[in-house]
Design a protein around this motif. Structure first.
Motif, PDB file in Angstrom:
ATOM      1  N   LEU A 166     -80.358  -3.024  50.006  1.00 13.45           N
ATOM      2  CA  LEU A 166     -81.492  -2.134  50.229  1.00 13.45           C
ATOM      3  C   LEU A 166     -82.376  -2.135  48.992  1.00 13.45           C
ATOM      4  O   LEU A 166     -81.893  -1.928  47.867  1.00 13.45           O
ATOM      5  N   LEU A 167     -83.666  -2.362  49.193  1.00 17.83           N
ATOM      6  CA  LEU A 167     -84.621  -2.339  48.093  1.00 17.83           C
ATOM      7  C   LEU A 167     -85.493  -1.094  48.212  1.00 17.83           C
ATOM      8  O   LEU A 167     -86.005  -0.786  49.300  1.00 17.83           O
ATOM      9  N   PHE A 168     -85.673  -0.401  47.102  1.00 16.84           N
ATOM     10  CA  PHE A 168     -86.460   0.831  47.071  1.00 16.84           C
ATOM     11  C   PHE A 168     -87.473   0.777  45.928  1.00 16.84           C
ATOM     12  O   PHE A 168     -87.236   0.134  44.901  1.00 16.84           O
ATOM     13  N   VAL A 169     -88.580   1.478  46.110  1.00 16.45           N
ATOM     14  CA  VAL A 169     -89.426   1.871  44.987  1.00 16.45           C
ATOM     15  C   VAL A 169     -89.129   3.341  44.756  1.00 16.45           C
ATOM     16  O   VAL A 169     -89.278   4.163  45.672  1.00 16.45           O
ATOM     17  N   ALA A 170     -88.665   3.660  43.544  1.00 17.78           N
ATOM     18  CA  ALA A 170     -88.194   5.019  43.281  1.00 17.78           C
ATOM     19  C   ALA A 170     -88.578   5.465  41.882  1.00 17.78           C
ATOM     20  O   ALA A 170     -88.578   4.669  40.932  1.00 17.78           O
ATOM     21  N   GLY A 171     -88.900   6.726  41.778  1.00 16.45           N
ATOM     22  CA  GLY A 171     -89.103   7.317  40.461  1.00 16.45           C
ATOM     23  C   GLY A 171     -87.770   7.430  39.747  1.00 16.45           C
ATOM     24  O   GLY A 171     -86.716   7.575  40.378  1.00 16.45           O
ATOM     25  N   ALA A 172     -87.819   7.368  38.428  1.00 16.24           N
ATOM     26  CA  ALA A 172     -86.573   7.428  37.652  1.00 16.24           C
ATOM     27  C   ALA A 172     -85.809   8.720  37.932  1.00 16.24           C
ATOM     28  O   ALA A 172     -84.575   8.737  37.904  1.00 16.24           O
ATOM     29  N   PRO A 191     -81.814  11.443  54.846  1.00 17.23           N
ATOM     30  CA  PRO A 191     -82.629  12.338  53.997  1.00 17.23           C
ATOM     31  C   PRO A 191     -82.919  11.720  52.626  1.00 17.23           C
ATOM     32  O   PRO A 191     -82.329  12.095  51.613  1.00 17.23           O
ATOM     33  N   TRP A 192     -83.835  10.753  52.623  1.00 21.09           N
ATOM     34  CA  TRP A 192     -84.149  10.077  51.364  1.00 21.09           C
ATOM     35  C   TRP A 192     -84.659  11.072  50.326  1.00 21.09           C
ATOM     36  O   TRP A 192     -85.345  12.042  50.672  1.00 21.09           O
ATOM     37  N   PRO A 193     -84.365  10.851  49.051  1.00 19.58           N
ATOM     38  CA  PRO A 193     -84.871  11.743  47.993  1.00 19.58           C
ATOM     39  C   PRO A 193     -86.398  11.718  47.935  1.00 19.58           C
ATOM     40  O   PRO A 193     -87.046  10.766  48.390  1.00 19.58           O
ATOM     41  N   ASP A 194     -86.976  12.779  47.390  1.00 20.24           N
ATOM     42  CA  ASP A 194     -88.405  12.774  47.113  1.00 20.24           C
ATOM     43  C   ASP A 194     -88.708  11.678  46.080  1.00 20.24           C
ATOM     44  O   ASP A 194     -87.841  11.286  45.293  1.00 20.24           O
ATOM     45  N   GLU A 232     -79.983  10.663  42.503  1.00 24.27           N
ATOM     46  CA  GLU A 232     -79.821  11.277  43.827  1.00 24.27           C
ATOM     47  C   GLU A 232     -79.660  10.205  44.902  1.00 24.27           C
ATOM     48  O   GLU A 232     -78.870  10.354  45.840  1.00 24.27           O
ATOM     49  N   LEU A 233     -80.414   9.121  44.764  1.00 27.29           N
ATOM     50  CA  LEU A 233     -80.309   8.020  45.720  1.00 27.29           C
ATOM     51  C   LEU A 233     -78.926   7.382  45.657  1.00 27.29           C
ATOM     52  O   LEU A 233     -78.309   7.086  46.683  1.00 27.29           O
ATOM     53  N   GLN A 234     -78.432   7.181  44.439  1.00 33.47           N
ATOM     54  CA  GLN A 234     -77.085   6.634  44.245  1.00 33.47           C
ATOM     55  C   GLN A 234     -76.040   7.535  44.905  1.00 33.47           C
ATOM     56  O   GLN A 234     -75.168   7.073  45.645  1.00 33.47           O
TER      57      GLN A 234
END
Length: 229
Positions: A200-206, A169-172, A211-213
């Motif tokens: 793992l490499l992600f593009v994520a909003g700040a 369930p990846w974060p929005d 939440e991802l951590q």
């Protein structure tokens, strides 16, 4: 693509060589006659001029450039060059070198900077990425998209080890880009499981980083490793 580089020192020349090797047209601009060494990058255009002066940028045909790179050793010059390129010549993309970490906060769209490159920030991120497991490390900030390229090395106690990417369930406001494992690059499709030790490499909003951590490495401290904005 036509690229203008303000600053014909070691950094500017190195960038010019790489761009030329990739088939781009490059103009090197410097106001110091001693820095004009056309034999160092013979396939580039060279211009003796001050990139902070409007007349110099007009002479360089700045309006025909697709990208302007401000790569001098002076942060004030890099800011003014970026601002003039963006506001007076409508250059689509500006990249500016940050020499002093304390000035990084200035290198924003307000000063005409689309992308800032801070050597201390990059070196710090690479060191963290090399030695940390379970901490989210911010590698790069995309100014235009208000998003970051972040990395997390999956710890042994992650609750999602062995789970396929499609069932996590990846974060929005977050997307997994790739999985690095044993020197190989894996495409993170829905069936691809993640394993202990994966990078793992992600593009994520700040706003989704914490939440991802917490999702992937709940045993780590809540704040993670990303540097503050």
């Amino acid at each position: 693509m036509r690229v203008a580089i303000a600053g014909a020192g070691a950094v500017g020349r190195s960038v010019a060589r790489e761009l030329i090797a990739n088939g781009h047209q490059v103009l090197l601009i410097d106001k110091d006659p001693a820095s004009l060494r056309p034999e160092r990058v013979p396939d580039a255009e060279w211009l003796l001029a001050d990139s902070c002066e409007l007349s110099s940028l007009e002479e360089s045909r700045m309006e025909s450039c697709d990208v302007v790179i401000a790569a001098t050793g002076d942060d004030k010059v890099n800011l003014v060059t970026s601002l003039l390129a963006k506001t007076e010549f409508a250059v689509p993309r500006t990249v500016a070198r940050v020499n002093h970490p304390n000035n990084e906060w200035l290198f924003t769209e307000a000063w005409g900077v689309d992308v800032n490159v801070s050597t201390p920030r990059i070196m710090s991120a690479l060191v963290e990425e090399a030695v940390t497991v379970g901490d989210l490390v911010r590698l790069f900030t995309f100014r235009k998209g208000n998003a970051n390229l972040v990395e997390l090395t999956l710890p042994d106690d992650s609750p999602y080890i062995g789970k396929p990417c499609g069932l996590i369930p990846w974060p929005d406001n977050c997307a997994i880009v790739t999985i690095l494992r044993d020197g190989q690059v894996y495409v993170p499709d829905a069936e691809q499981p993640i394993e202990s030790g994966d990078e793992l490499l992600f593009v994520a909003g700040a706003d989704s980083e914490a939440e991802l951590q917490s999702l992937l490495a709940p045993g780590q401290h809540a704040a993670g490793s990303p540097p503050p904005d």
